[in-house]
Design a protein around this motif. Sequence first.
Motif, PDB file in Angstrom:
ATOM      1  N   ILE A 172       0.718   1.458 -11.731  1.00 32.04           N
ATOM      2  CA  ILE A 172      -0.715   1.711 -11.754  1.00 32.04           C
ATOM      3  C   ILE A 172      -1.073   2.546 -10.534  1.00 32.04           C
ATOM      4  CG2 ILE A 172      -2.982   0.602 -11.640  1.00 32.04           C
ATOM      5  CD1 ILE A 172      -1.717  -1.781 -13.099  1.00 32.04           C
ATOM      6  N   ILE A 173      -2.006   3.488 -10.716  1.00 31.25           N
ATOM      7  CA  ILE A 173      -2.342   4.447  -9.661  1.00 31.25           C
ATOM      8  C   ILE A 173      -2.805   3.758  -8.382  1.00 31.25           C
ATOM      9  CG2 ILE A 173      -4.729   4.878 -10.394  1.00 31.25           C
ATOM     10  CD1 ILE A 173      -2.278   7.519  -9.114  1.00 31.25           C
ATOM     11  N   GLY A 174      -3.551   2.673  -8.499  1.00 35.75           N
ATOM     12  CA  GLY A 174      -4.008   1.957  -7.317  1.00 35.75           C
ATOM     13  C   GLY A 174      -2.860   1.396  -6.498  1.00 35.75           C
ATOM     14  N   GLU A 175      -1.867   0.837  -7.201  1.00 35.13           N
ATOM     15  CA  GLU A 175      -0.687   0.312  -6.506  1.00 35.13           C
ATOM     16  C   GLU A 175       0.065   1.439  -5.806  1.00 35.13           C
ATOM     17  OE1 GLU A 175       1.578  -1.590  -9.542  1.00 35.13           O
ATOM     18  OE2 GLU A 175       0.162  -3.235  -9.774  1.00 35.13           O
ATOM     19  N   ARG A 176       0.143   2.575  -6.465  1.00 37.65           N
ATOM     20  CA  ARG A 176       0.843   3.723  -5.882  1.00 37.65           C
ATOM     21  C   ARG A 176       0.110   4.224  -4.641  1.00 37.65           C
ATOM     22  NH1 ARG A 176       5.386   5.919  -4.731  1.00 37.65           N
ATOM     23  NH2 ARG A 176       5.422   8.163  -4.879  1.00 37.65           N
ATOM     24  N   LEU A 177      -1.212   4.291  -4.704  1.00 35.39           N
ATOM     25  CA  LEU A 177      -1.992   4.725  -3.544  1.00 35.39           C
ATOM     26  C   LEU A 177      -1.797   3.776  -2.364  1.00 35.39           C
ATOM     27  CD1 LEU A 177      -5.262   5.838  -5.336  1.00 35.39           C
ATOM     28  CD2 LEU A 177      -3.787   7.305  -3.944  1.00 35.39           C
ATOM     29  N   ARG A 178      -1.828   2.475  -2.635  1.00 32.73           N
ATOM     30  CA  ARG A 178      -1.634   1.493  -1.563  1.00 32.73           C
ATOM     31  C   ARG A 178      -0.238   1.644  -0.958  1.00 32.73           C
ATOM     32  NH1 ARG A 178      -3.094  -3.981  -3.195  1.00 32.73           N
ATOM     33  NH2 ARG A 178      -5.026  -3.537  -2.126  1.00 32.73           N
ATOM     34  N   ALA A 179       0.779   1.777  -1.809  1.00 33.10           N
ATOM     35  CA  ALA A 179       2.154   1.904  -1.312  1.00 33.10           C
ATOM     36  C   ALA A 179       2.299   3.150  -0.438  1.00 33.10           C
ATOM     37  CB  ALA A 179       3.128   1.942  -2.490  1.00 33.10           C
ATOM     38  N   LEU A 180       1.735   4.262  -0.873  1.00 33.51           N
ATOM     39  CA  LEU A 180       1.812   5.486  -0.069  1.00 33.51           C
ATOM     40  C   LEU A 180       1.051   5.348   1.243  1.00 33.51           C
ATOM     41  CD1 LEU A 180       1.461   8.225  -2.828  1.00 33.51           C
ATOM     42  CD2 LEU A 180       3.433   7.855  -1.338  1.00 33.51           C
ATOM     43  N   GLU A 210      -7.445   0.603  -5.047  1.00 35.14           N
ATOM     44  CA  GLU A 210      -6.118   0.036  -4.808  1.00 35.14           C
ATOM     45  C   GLU A 210      -5.900  -1.270  -5.563  1.00 35.14           C
ATOM     46  OE1 GLU A 210      -5.366  -0.286  -0.622  1.00 35.14           O
ATOM     47  OE2 GLU A 210      -5.177   1.887  -0.376  1.00 35.14           O
ATOM     48  N   ASN A 211      -6.958  -2.011  -5.816  1.00 31.50           N
ATOM     49  CA  ASN A 211      -6.835  -3.278  -6.535  1.00 31.50           C
ATOM     50  C   ASN A 211      -7.008  -3.131  -8.040  1.00 31.50           C
ATOM     51  OD1 ASN A 211      -6.297  -5.165  -4.382  1.00 31.50           O
ATOM     52  ND2 ASN A 211      -8.339  -4.653  -3.646  1.00 31.50           N
ATOM     53  N   GLY A 212      -7.157  -1.892  -8.508  1.00 28.97           N
ATOM     54  CA  GLY A 212      -7.222  -1.643  -9.938  1.00 28.97           C
ATOM     55  C   GLY A 212      -8.568  -1.933 -10.579  1.00 28.97           C
ATOM     56  N   HIS A 213      -9.620  -2.078  -9.787  1.00 32.37           N
ATOM     57  CA  HIS A 213     -10.957  -2.342 -10.335  1.00 32.37           C
ATOM     58  C   HIS A 213     -11.693  -1.062 -10.704  1.00 32.37           C
ATOM     59  CE1 HIS A 213     -10.569  -6.545  -9.365  1.00 32.37           C
ATOM     60  NE2 HIS A 213     -10.261  -6.232  -8.124  1.00 32.37           N
ATOM     61  N   TYR A 229       1.202  15.470  -6.788  1.00 32.26           N
ATOM     62  CA  TYR A 229       2.151  15.002  -7.801  1.00 32.26           C
ATOM     63  C   TYR A 229       2.828  13.699  -7.405  1.00 32.26           C
ATOM     64  CZ  TYR A 229       6.292  16.546  -5.193  1.00 32.26           C
ATOM     65  OH  TYR A 229       7.272  16.694  -4.260  1.00 32.26           O
ATOM     66  N   GLN A 230       2.938  13.412  -6.098  1.00 34.89           N
ATOM     67  CA  GLN A 230       3.607  12.186  -5.667  1.00 34.89           C
ATOM     68  C   GLN A 230       2.805  10.934  -5.984  1.00 34.89           C
ATOM     69  OE1 GLN A 230       4.961  12.549  -1.605  1.00 34.89           O
ATOM     70  NE2 GLN A 230       6.884  13.455  -2.299  1.00 34.89           N
ATOM     71  N   LEU A 231       1.539  11.083  -6.314  1.00 34.79           N
ATOM     72  CA  LEU A 231       0.764   9.919  -6.745  1.00 34.79           C
ATOM     73  C   LEU A 231       1.199   9.452  -8.130  1.00 34.79           C
ATOM     74  CD1 LEU A 231      -2.858  10.857  -5.622  1.00 34.79           C
ATOM     75  CD2 LEU A 231      -1.114   9.589  -4.358  1.00 34.79           C
ATOM     76  N   PHE A 232       1.816  10.369  -8.883  1.00 38.11           N
ATOM     77  CA  PHE A 232       2.210  10.063 -10.254  1.00 38.11           C
ATOM     78  C   PHE A 232       3.724  10.042 -10.431  1.00 38.11           C
ATOM     79  CE2 PHE A 232      -1.769  12.426 -10.219  1.00 38.11           C
ATOM     80  CZ  PHE A 232      -2.612  11.527 -10.838  1.00 38.11           C
ATOM     81  N   TYR A 233       4.466  10.394  -9.409  1.00 37.37           N
ATOM     82  CA  TYR A 233       5.898  10.641  -9.525  1.00 37.37           C
ATOM     83  C   TYR A 233       6.589  10.039  -8.315  1.00 37.37           C
ATOM     84  CZ  TYR A 233       9.988  13.591 -10.583  1.00 37.37           C
ATOM     85  OH  TYR A 233      11.227  14.052 -10.908  1.00 37.37           O
ATOM     86  N   ASP A 234       7.669   9.286  -8.504  1.00 38.09           N
ATOM     87  CA  ASP A 234       8.296   8.533  -7.423  1.00 38.09           C
ATOM     88  C   ASP A 234       9.308   9.288  -6.569  1.00 38.09           C
ATOM     89  OD1 ASP A 234       6.907   6.171  -7.822  1.00 38.09           O
ATOM     90  OD2 ASP A 234       8.303   5.463  -9.328  1.00 38.09           O
ATOM     91  N   TRP A 235       9.786  10.443  -7.006  1.00 36.78           N
ATOM     92  CA  TRP A 235      10.826  11.129  -6.260  1.00 36.78           C
ATOM     93  C   TRP A 235      10.247  12.178  -5.331  1.00 36.78           C
ATOM     94  CZ3 TRP A 235      11.275   9.604 -11.331  1.00 36.78           C
ATOM     95  CH2 TRP A 235      12.238   8.628 -11.564  1.00 36.78           C
ATOM     96  N   ASP A 236      11.094  12.686  -4.437  1.00 35.63           N
ATOM     97  CA  ASP A 236      10.653  13.674  -3.447  1.00 35.63           C
ATOM     98  C   ASP A 236      10.369  15.038  -4.055  1.00 35.63           C
ATOM     99  OD1 ASP A 236      10.777  11.870  -1.367  1.00 35.63           O
ATOM    100  OD2 ASP A 236      12.866  12.321  -0.908  1.00 35.63           O
TER     101      ASP A 236
END
Length: 126
Positions: free
Chosen positions: A2-10, A36-39, A59-66
């Motif tokens: 989920i985009i919120g989780e990805r934003l928090r992780a980054l 970040e909490n998906g609300h 693109y890194q918000l949607f994609y896990d690789w470098d």
Amino acid sequence: MIIGERLRALREQKKMSQGDVEKRTGLLRCYISRVENGHTVPAIETLEKMAHAMETPLYQLFYDWDEPPKTPRLPKRDAPDETAWGHSGKDRSALDRLRGFLSRMDERDRKLLLFMAQRISSQAKG
């Protein structure tokens, strides 16, 4: 992911607080928390602001690789479809005029026109 989780992780990977992102984007900390909490699902413009604030390519918000994903190789079309509307004749002239009118409209008027066309289209089908 989920985009919120990805934003928090980054953000955490960059050792930034929500307050740091708030200062760099102008977005409220409570809004960042809601994302970040998906609300809340942010608009693409907001995602661009957040990515810029974290000095991360969008693109890194949607994609896990470098590296960004490779563009798929699509088959080439030899020629445009000659049976398509607007390819030639009166239809082509009408399409060219429509493109000209749309290019001179401001964004708000263009959205209104497209909304009205969708409404008329859905009424005609029903």
